[in-house]
Write a protein that holds these residues in place. Structure first.
Motif, PDB file in Angstrom:
ATOM      1  N   ALA A 145       0.837  -1.203   0.000  1.00 53.66           N
ATOM      2  CA  ALA A 145       0.000   0.000   0.000  1.00 53.66           C
ATOM      3  C   ALA A 145       0.867   1.247   0.000  1.00 53.66           C
ATOM      4  O   ALA A 145       1.969   1.265   0.546  1.00 53.66           O
ATOM      5  N   SER A 146       0.367   2.297  -0.637  1.00 56.51           N
ATOM      6  CA  SER A 146       1.093   3.568  -0.675  1.00 56.51           C
ATOM      7  C   SER A 146       1.095   4.206   0.713  1.00 56.51           C
ATOM      8  O   SER A 146       0.328   3.828   1.605  1.00 56.51           O
ATOM      9  N   PHE A 147       1.950   5.215   0.891  1.00 53.70           N
ATOM     10  CA  PHE A 147       2.004   5.933   2.167  1.00 53.70           C
ATOM     11  C   PHE A 147       0.649   6.551   2.495  1.00 53.70           C
ATOM     12  O   PHE A 147       0.167   6.458   3.632  1.00 53.70           O
ATOM     13  N   GLU A 148       0.010   7.175   1.508  1.00 51.96           N
ATOM     14  CA  GLU A 148      -1.278   7.803   1.783  1.00 51.96           C
ATOM     15  C   GLU A 148      -2.331   6.766   2.158  1.00 51.96           C
ATOM     16  O   GLU A 148      -3.172   7.010   3.030  1.00 51.96           O
ATOM     17  N   GLU A 149      -2.295   5.599   1.537  1.00 44.55           N
ATOM     18  CA  GLU A 149      -3.234   4.544   1.919  1.00 44.55           C
ATOM     19  C   GLU A 149      -2.988   4.091   3.354  1.00 44.55           C
ATOM     20  O   GLU A 149      -3.940   3.811   4.107  1.00 44.55           O
ATOM     21  N   VAL A 189       1.534  15.691   7.312  1.00 43.10           N
ATOM     22  CA  VAL A 189       1.987  14.306   7.127  1.00 43.10           C
ATOM     23  C   VAL A 189       1.818  13.884   5.671  1.00 43.10           C
ATOM     24  O   VAL A 189       2.711  13.264   5.074  1.00 43.10           O
ATOM     25  N   LEU A 190       0.692  14.208   5.088  1.00 47.84           N
ATOM     26  CA  LEU A 190       0.416  13.793   3.711  1.00 47.84           C
ATOM     27  C   LEU A 190       1.365  14.439   2.696  1.00 47.84           C
ATOM     28  O   LEU A 190       1.496  13.949   1.576  1.00 47.84           O
ATOM     29  N   GLN A 198       8.425   9.118   6.606  1.00 50.27           N
ATOM     30  CA  GLN A 198       7.061   8.603   6.528  1.00 50.27           C
ATOM     31  C   GLN A 198       6.848   7.484   7.542  1.00 50.27           C
ATOM     32  O   GLN A 198       5.832   7.449   8.243  1.00 50.27           O
ATOM     33  N   ASN A 199       7.811   6.581   7.633  1.00 52.60           N
ATOM     34  CA  ASN A 199       7.707   5.466   8.578  1.00 52.60           C
ATOM     35  C   ASN A 199       7.670   5.963  10.020  1.00 52.60           C
ATOM     36  O   ASN A 199       6.935   5.432  10.856  1.00 52.60           O
ATOM     37  N   TYR A 242     -11.778   2.981   4.127  1.00 51.24           N
ATOM     38  CA  TYR A 242     -10.663   3.833   4.556  1.00 51.24           C
ATOM     39  C   TYR A 242     -10.017   4.638   3.440  1.00 51.24           C
ATOM     40  O   TYR A 242      -9.394   5.674   3.690  1.00 51.24           O
ATOM     41  N   ARG A 243     -10.160   4.195   2.198  1.00 47.72           N
ATOM     42  CA  ARG A 243      -9.480   4.900   1.113  1.00 47.72           C
ATOM     43  C   ARG A 243     -10.035   6.321   0.950  1.00 47.72           C
ATOM     44  O   ARG A 243     -11.239   6.512   0.831  1.00 47.72           O
ATOM     45  N   GLY A 244      -9.139   7.296   0.994  1.00 50.84           N
ATOM     46  CA  GLY A 244      -9.540   8.688   0.877  1.00 50.84           C
ATOM     47  C   GLY A 244     -10.060   9.290   2.167  1.00 50.84           C
ATOM     48  O   GLY A 244     -10.488  10.452   2.185  1.00 50.84           O
ATOM     49  N   PHE A 245     -10.007   8.538   3.267  1.00 47.65           N
ATOM     50  CA  PHE A 245     -10.584   9.001   4.524  1.00 47.65           C
ATOM     51  C   PHE A 245      -9.886  10.255   5.048  1.00 47.65           C
ATOM     52  O   PHE A 245     -10.538  11.196   5.513  1.00 47.65           O
ATOM     53  N   ALA A 246      -8.566  10.284   4.980  1.00 50.85           N
ATOM     54  CA  ALA A 246      -7.832  11.448   5.501  1.00 50.85           C
ATOM     55  C   ALA A 246      -8.229  12.725   4.761  1.00 50.85           C
ATOM     56  O   ALA A 246      -8.450  13.774   5.383  1.00 50.85           O
ATOM     57  N   ARG A 247      -8.335  12.659   3.450  1.00 53.02           N
ATOM     58  CA  ARG A 247      -8.677  13.869   2.689  1.00 53.02           C
ATOM     59  C   ARG A 247     -10.150  14.248   2.879  1.00 53.02           C
ATOM     60  O   ARG A 247     -10.506  15.428   2.789  1.00 53.02           O
ATOM     61  N   ARG A 248     -11.028  13.278   3.156  1.00 52.98           N
ATOM     62  CA  ARG A 248     -12.412  13.619   3.485  1.00 52.98           C
ATOM     63  C   ARG A 248     -12.451  14.398   4.804  1.00 52.98           C
ATOM     64  O   ARG A 248     -13.257  15.332   4.959  1.00 52.98           O
ATOM     65  N   ILE A 249     -11.600  14.011   5.727  1.00 51.97           N
ATOM     66  CA  ILE A 249     -11.516  14.724   6.997  1.00 51.97           C
ATOM     67  C   ILE A 249     -11.014  16.150   6.771  1.00 51.97           C
ATOM     68  O   ILE A 249     -11.569  17.116   7.314  1.00 51.97           O
ATOM     69  N   LEU A 250      -9.978  16.295   5.970  1.00 50.96           N
ATOM     70  CA  LEU A 250      -9.396  17.617   5.734  1.00 50.96           C
ATOM     71  C   LEU A 250     -10.386  18.545   5.026  1.00 50.96           C
ATOM     72  O   LEU A 250     -10.310  19.780   5.196  1.00 50.96           O
ATOM     73  N   ALA A 251     -11.309  17.984   4.266  1.00 54.52           N
ATOM     74  CA  ALA A 251     -12.276  18.803   3.535  1.00 54.52           C
ATOM     75  C   ALA A 251     -13.484  19.179   4.392  1.00 54.52           C
ATOM     76  O   ALA A 251     -14.270  20.065   4.020  1.00 54.52           O
ATOM     77  N   TYR A 252     -13.632  18.550   5.540  1.00 48.99           N
ATOM     78  CA  TYR A 252     -14.801  18.760   6.381  1.00 48.99           C
ATOM     79  C   TYR A 252     -14.710  20.073   7.160  1.00 48.99           C
ATOM     80  O   TYR A 252     -13.675  20.390   7.745  1.00 48.99           O
ATOM     81  N   ARG A 253     -15.772  20.828   7.177  1.00 50.48           N
ATOM     82  CA  ARG A 253     -15.792  22.101   7.893  1.00 50.48           C
ATOM     83  C   ARG A 253     -17.037  22.233   8.772  1.00 50.48           C
ATOM     84  O   ARG A 253     -17.343  23.322   9.244  1.00 50.48           O
ATOM     85  N   GLY A 254     -17.741  21.142   9.014  1.00 47.11           N
ATOM     86  CA  GLY A 254     -18.964  21.203   9.785  1.00 47.11           C
ATOM     87  C   GLY A 254     -18.787  21.662  11.215  1.00 47.11           C
ATOM     88  O   GLY A 254     -19.711  22.215  11.822  1.00 47.11           O
TER      89      GLY A 254
END
Length: 257
Positions: A145-149, A189-190, A198-199, A242-254
């Motif tokens: 898996a990639s680092f972002e994954e 981190v991303l 990264q490790n 889980y895929r894309g979860f970190a960027r979904r969090i970063l986009a959240y402004r609720g």
């Protein structure tokens, strides 16, 4: 659940090879980590017996969420083994390795010295680890898996586990600074490109003794606290995986509303 206390019994029996146990080679895979116990044997024996008693007929916190997210969690966890050990580094009180829940009794005792009861502590921590067991049955991080994954998986896994182990009400306004700080660190981190760094970051994201400094877990937990307004919403977030979860969090402004 099956409770195993082989390593602790060796320690109580006065054996010299208590550090020669598989757990200490799996805390960080490829490394050996063991801290010599300082807990008196009588305390250790009593704590072990009390924990075994509490493990019988255990019910996790937020049972309604468990039933919503993990439809067959009782079946999925009924054969789970629990290893009671002593000698893990202080930041590793309870964890899952190779599908086994590991509980370090000396590190559990350190929490008890702060005033929390054993019953409360075990319900919180074991809920957390049972969530890991269920998540890792539904979602597996593939080799290569990639680092972002890997970041996505860690934040998803730890975020849901911390969320499920906390039944308190959190006011978005009161906790928004923790969210901003944790997501800022997650964003940084991303951006990291150096493999060695990264490790290091993958370990650092969830091993700080200060709870609110575990920015990988905190960003995931608070995202769920702020955005999952119903069981249906929570189930939908989990189902996306889980895929894309970190960027979904970063986009959240609720949390700003």
């Amino acid at each position: 659940m099956k409770v195993i206390d082989t390593q602790i019994q060796r320690y109580l029996d006065g054996e010299n090879n208590v550090s020669d146990y598989w757990v200490f080679d799996e805390i960080i895979p490829g490394e050996h980590h063991f801290s010599a116990p300082i807990l008196e044997q009588l305390q250790l024996r009593e704590l072990r017996d009390s924990i075994i008693t509490l493990l019988h007929n255990f019910t996790p916190l937020n049972i309604q969420y468990f039933d919503t997210i993990f439809k067959d969690w009782r079946e999925a966890t009924k054969d789970t083994s629990i290893e009671l050990v002593v000698g893990c580094p202080s930041v590793y009180d309870m964890m899952v390795r190779n599908g086994v829940i590991i509980i370090d009794l000396q590190n559990i005792d350190a929490y008890l010295q702060q005033g929390i009861t054993l019953s409360e502590l075990m319900q919180q921590l074991l809920t957390h680890e049972l969530a890991h067991v269920c998540i890792r049955k539904d979602y597996i991080l593939k080799e290569g898996a990639s680092f972002e994954e890997k970041v996505d998986y860690l934040v998803f896994d730890e975020g849901f586990a911390h969320f499920l182990a906390d039944n308190s009400d959190i006011d978005p306004l009161e906790y928004s600074h923790y969210y901003r700080e944790s997501t800022h660190q997650l964003c940084e981190v991303l951006k990291e490109k150096a493999e060695a760094r990264q490790n290091e970051l993958l370990i650092a994201m969830n091993t700080n003794r200060n709870y609110w400094d575990k920015f990988g877990a905190i960003s995931g937990k608070l995202f769920l606290k702020f955005s999952a307004k119903s069981d249906h919403t929570l189930q939908g977030i989990y189902a996306k995986g889980y895929r894309g979860f970190a960027r979904r969090i970063l986009a959240y402004r609720g949390y700003e509303q």
